[in-house]
Write a protein that holds these residues in place. Structure first.
Motif, mmCIF file in Angstrom:
data_model
loop_
_atom_site.group_PDB
_atom_site.id
_atom_site.type_symbol
_atom_site.label_atom_id
_atom_site.label_comp_id
_atom_site.label_asym_id
_atom_site.label_seq_id
_atom_site.Cartn_x
_atom_site.Cartn_y
_atom_site.Cartn_z
ATOM 1 N N THR A 190 -6.168 -13.915 2.211
ATOM 2 C CA THR A 190 -5.626 -12.833 1.389
ATOM 3 C C THR A 190 -4.750 -13.408 0.282
ATOM 4 O OG1 THR A 190 -3.689 -12.550 2.824
ATOM 5 C CG2 THR A 190 -5.606 -11.178 3.290
ATOM 6 N N GLN A 191 -4.827 -12.796 -0.874
ATOM 7 C CA GLN A 191 -3.868 -12.999 -1.962
ATOM 8 C C GLN A 191 -3.251 -11.629 -2.199
ATOM 9 O OE1 GLN A 191 -6.580 -16.532 -3.931
ATOM 10 N NE2 GLN A 191 -5.515 -15.188 -5.355
ATOM 11 N N LYS A 192 -1.985 -11.498 -1.804
ATOM 12 C CA LYS A 192 -1.424 -10.167 -1.615
ATOM 13 C C LYS A 192 -1.067 -9.432 -2.896
ATOM 14 C CE LYS A 192 3.555 -10.723 -1.035
ATOM 15 N NZ LYS A 192 3.864 -9.480 -1.753
ATOM 16 N N GLY A 193 -0.778 -10.150 -3.958
ATOM 17 C CA GLY A 193 -0.349 -9.482 -5.176
ATOM 18 C C GLY A 193 1.076 -8.977 -5.065
ATOM 19 N N PRO A 194 1.586 -8.323 -6.114
ATOM 20 C CA PRO A 194 2.961 -7.813 -6.078
ATOM 21 C C PRO A 194 3.109 -6.696 -5.057
ATOM 22 C CG PRO A 194 1.810 -7.035 -8.044
ATOM 23 C CD PRO A 194 0.910 -8.033 -7.395
ATOM 24 N N ASP A 195 4.341 -6.427 -4.656
ATOM 25 C CA ASP A 195 4.594 -5.393 -3.651
ATOM 26 C C ASP A 195 3.965 -4.071 -4.078
ATOM 27 O OD1 ASP A 195 6.047 -7.363 -2.477
ATOM 28 O OD2 ASP A 195 8.022 -6.475 -2.837
ATOM 29 N N ASN A 196 3.141 -3.524 -3.193
ATOM 30 C CA ASN A 196 2.492 -2.221 -3.423
ATOM 31 C C ASN A 196 1.766 -2.171 -4.768
ATOM 32 O OD1 ASN A 196 3.916 -1.341 -1.038
ATOM 33 N ND2 ASN A 196 5.722 -1.092 -2.344
ATOM 34 N N GLY A 197 1.239 -3.302 -5.195
ATOM 35 C CA GLY A 197 0.706 -3.385 -6.549
ATOM 36 C C GLY A 197 -0.750 -3.027 -6.713
ATOM 37 N N GLU A 198 -1.469 -2.754 -5.600
ATOM 38 C CA GLU A 198 -2.900 -2.456 -5.662
ATOM 39 C C GLU A 198 -3.677 -3.576 -6.355
ATOM 40 O OE1 GLU A 198 -4.237 0.339 -4.284
ATOM 41 O OE2 GLU A 198 -2.281 1.113 -3.662
ATOM 42 N N ARG A 202 0.428 -4.275 4.022
ATOM 43 C CA ARG A 202 1.857 -3.955 4.005
ATOM 44 C C ARG A 202 2.223 -2.949 2.915
ATOM 45 N NH1 ARG A 202 6.502 -8.720 3.699
ATOM 46 N NH2 ARG A 202 8.321 -7.340 3.810
ATOM 47 N N GLY A 203 1.277 -2.617 2.051
ATOM 48 C CA GLY A 203 1.585 -1.763 0.908
ATOM 49 C C GLY A 203 1.813 -0.311 1.275
ATOM 50 N N ASP A 204 1.928 0.517 0.263
ATOM 51 C CA ASP A 204 2.227 1.928 0.471
ATOM 52 C C ASP A 204 1.014 2.712 0.945
ATOM 53 O OD1 ASP A 204 4.885 1.724 -0.207
ATOM 54 O OD2 ASP A 204 4.603 2.325 -2.303
ATOM 55 N N ALA A 205 1.295 3.806 1.658
ATOM 56 C CA ALA A 205 0.256 4.757 2.046
ATOM 57 C C ALA A 205 -0.368 5.362 0.773
ATOM 58 C CB ALA A 205 0.868 5.845 2.916
ATOM 59 N N PRO A 206 -1.602 5.855 0.834
ATOM 60 C CA PRO A 206 -2.376 6.071 2.056
ATOM 61 C C PRO A 206 -3.171 4.852 2.537
ATOM 62 C CG PRO A 206 -3.553 6.986 0.189
ATOM 63 C CD PRO A 206 -2.237 6.491 -0.347
ATOM 64 N N ARG A 207 -3.463 3.897 1.648
ATOM 65 C CA ARG A 207 -4.280 2.762 2.093
ATOM 66 C C ARG A 207 -3.440 1.633 2.655
ATOM 67 N NH1 ARG A 207 -8.128 0.216 -1.686
ATOM 68 N NH2 ARG A 207 -6.417 0.331 -3.196
ATOM 69 N N GLY A 208 -2.148 1.627 2.329
ATOM 70 C CA GLY A 208 -1.255 0.610 2.857
ATOM 71 C C GLY A 208 -0.581 1.053 4.135
ATOM 72 N N ASN A 209 0.220 0.149 4.730
ATOM 73 C CA ASN A 209 0.828 0.382 6.043
ATOM 74 C C ASN A 209 -0.237 0.709 7.078
ATOM 75 O OD1 ASN A 209 3.656 -0.108 5.819
ATOM 76 N ND2 ASN A 209 3.797 1.702 4.507
ATOM 77 N N THR A 210 -1.288 -0.098 7.065
ATOM 78 C CA THR A 210 -2.487 0.182 7.840
ATOM 79 C C THR A 210 -3.048 -1.085 8.479
ATOM 80 O OG1 THR A 210 -3.798 -0.141 5.819
ATOM 81 C CG2 THR A 210 -3.222 2.130 6.397
ATOM 82 N N VAL A 211 -3.973 -0.856 9.424
ATOM 83 C CA VAL A 211 -4.895 -1.891 9.897
ATOM 84 C C VAL A 211 -6.291 -1.465 9.469
ATOM 85 C CG1 VAL A 211 -5.893 -3.073 11.881
ATOM 86 C CG2 VAL A 211 -3.453 -2.509 11.862
ATOM 87 N N ASN A 212 -7.037 -2.412 8.924
ATOM 88 C CA ASN A 212 -8.347 -2.122 8.350
ATOM 89 C C ASN A 212 -9.417 -2.992 8.979
ATOM 90 O OD1 ASN A 212 -7.442 -0.549 5.619
ATOM 91 N ND2 ASN A 212 -6.017 -2.184 6.127
ATOM 92 N N ARG A 213 -10.673 -2.524 8.877
ATOM 93 C CA ARG A 213 -11.804 -3.279 9.407
ATOM 94 C C ARG A 213 -12.993 -3.135 8.465
ATOM 95 N NH1 ARG A 213 -14.163 -1.485 15.175
ATOM 96 N NH2 ARG A 213 -14.724 0.379 13.968
ATOM 97 N N ALA A 214 -13.797 -4.192 8.351
ATOM 98 C CA ALA A 214 -15.017 -4.130 7.553
ATOM 99 C C ALA A 214 -16.014 -5.143 8.099
ATOM 100 C CB ALA A 214 -14.728 -4.417 6.080
ATOM 101 N N GLN A 215 -17.279 -4.807 8.025
ATOM 102 C CA GLN A 215 -18.335 -5.755 8.348
ATOM 103 C C GLN A 215 -18.447 -6.772 7.214
ATOM 104 O OE1 GLN A 215 -20.157 -5.669 11.334
ATOM 105 N NE2 GLN A 215 -18.603 -4.135 11.836
#
Length: 303
Positions: free
Chosen positions: A166-174, A224-237
């Motif tokens: 992962t390259q996280k980018g700025p806080d909550n930066g999308e 670690r980012g903001d909701a709705p897609r952040g503060n989550t656990v995600n999965r993908a094939q």
């Protein structure tokens, strides 16, 4: 996926003797406990901002990263026995900048990690020898101010000989991304110019730690980012990439992630001090510890 995962569950009546190892950043400590939070023990103290941890149960070792203080470039990696004894520095200060998540490739005797402000993906033998840089996304203070270059999470797909980070980018930066490349640098290329790097997912809020379910070919990560897609656990094939599936929501800055594929469960930590368990599909979520300080990395192992 559900049918495949069900096949991976332990046979009924067989007890699993697993332990969790949890890093407490705010107390610079490592805790060991049962998967329900009971029998908790502090096994290591006086770390230096610990972030990533892995367990080599067969050899009886834990390995962890110490981020150190970013502007001092004083990160390190240590090893100890499962009870915290025989502590040893294997990658000393000055050789990795701000090491974050660790991945253990026991079969090949390698440790992989992301080096955040160092803007590198790195690898070494289990004793810290043969230190290598696999990817370099920037160099120098000016580049380091660009958080899109910061490398954080790491996992390996041994079947295809690739690693993900992962390259996280700025806080909550999308602007967060998940990338992958071969575990070996193509001939004639360098960590800074290798041609085999692929972007798997981009425009993520702030992806942090990664884990890979080899059997079911699924990549998991915390955001670690903001909701709705952040503060989550995600999965993908990964073999046929599709849009990420959000499994767990409402974390308070999700960081650590550990999979127990045979037990069909995951464990998650967040920066507010909670430890969660859930099925691999996110069902039966349980917050069994909370307000435990600032928690970062987590590892699960059968002991």
């Amino acid at each position: 996926m559900a049918n495949e995962a069900a096949k991976s569950k332990s046979p009924p009546g067989i007890a699993r003797a697993g332990r969790l190892f949890v890093l407490e950043l705010s107390g610079d400590r490592i805790h060991s406990m049962n998967p329900d939070g009971s029998d908790r023990k502090t096994i290591v103290t006086d770390c230096r901002y610990p972030d990533g941890i892995v367990v080599d149960a067969k050899a009886g070792h834990i390995y962890w990263t110490n981020m150190g203080i970013p502007n001092l470039n004083d990160g390190s990696i240590e090893r100890a026995d499962l009870d915290g004894r025989n502590r040893k520095i294997i990658v000393p200060q000055g050789f990795t900048h701000t090491p974050k998540q660790l991945h253990l490739d026991r079969e090949n005797g390698k440790l992989y990690w992301g080096d955040r402000e160092g803007m590198r993906m790195m690898r070494a033998n289990l004793d810290g020898s043969q230190l290598e840089t696999l990817v370099e996304t920037g160099r120098g203070d000016e580049d380091a101010r660009d958080q899109t270059r910061w490398c954080v999470g790491i996992t390996v797909d041994p079947k295809l000989g690739k690693f993900y980070w992962t390259q996280k980018g700025p806080d909550n930066g999308e602007q967060g991304r998940i990338l992958r490349a071969g575990i070996e640098i193509p001939a004639g290329e360098t960590p800074a110019n290798r041609s085999d790097i692929e972007v798997v997912f981009d425009n993520l809020p702030e992806p942090i730690d990664l884990e890979f379910d080899v059997e079911n070919r699924a990549l998991y990560w915390t955001d670690r980012g903001d909701a709705p897609r952040g503060n989550t656990v995600n999965r993908a094939q990964v073999d046929k990439p599709t849009a990420p599936e959000i499994l767990i929501t409402h974390l308070m800055e999700g960081i650590g992630l550990a999979l127990d594929v045979l037990g069909h469960r995951m464990f998650v930590t967040d920066f507010a001090g909670s430890v969660y368990s859930a099925d691999l599909d996110g069902k039966n979520e349980r917050n069994f510890l909370y307000a435990q300080g600032n928690l970062t990395g987590i590892a699960y192992a059968e002991i």
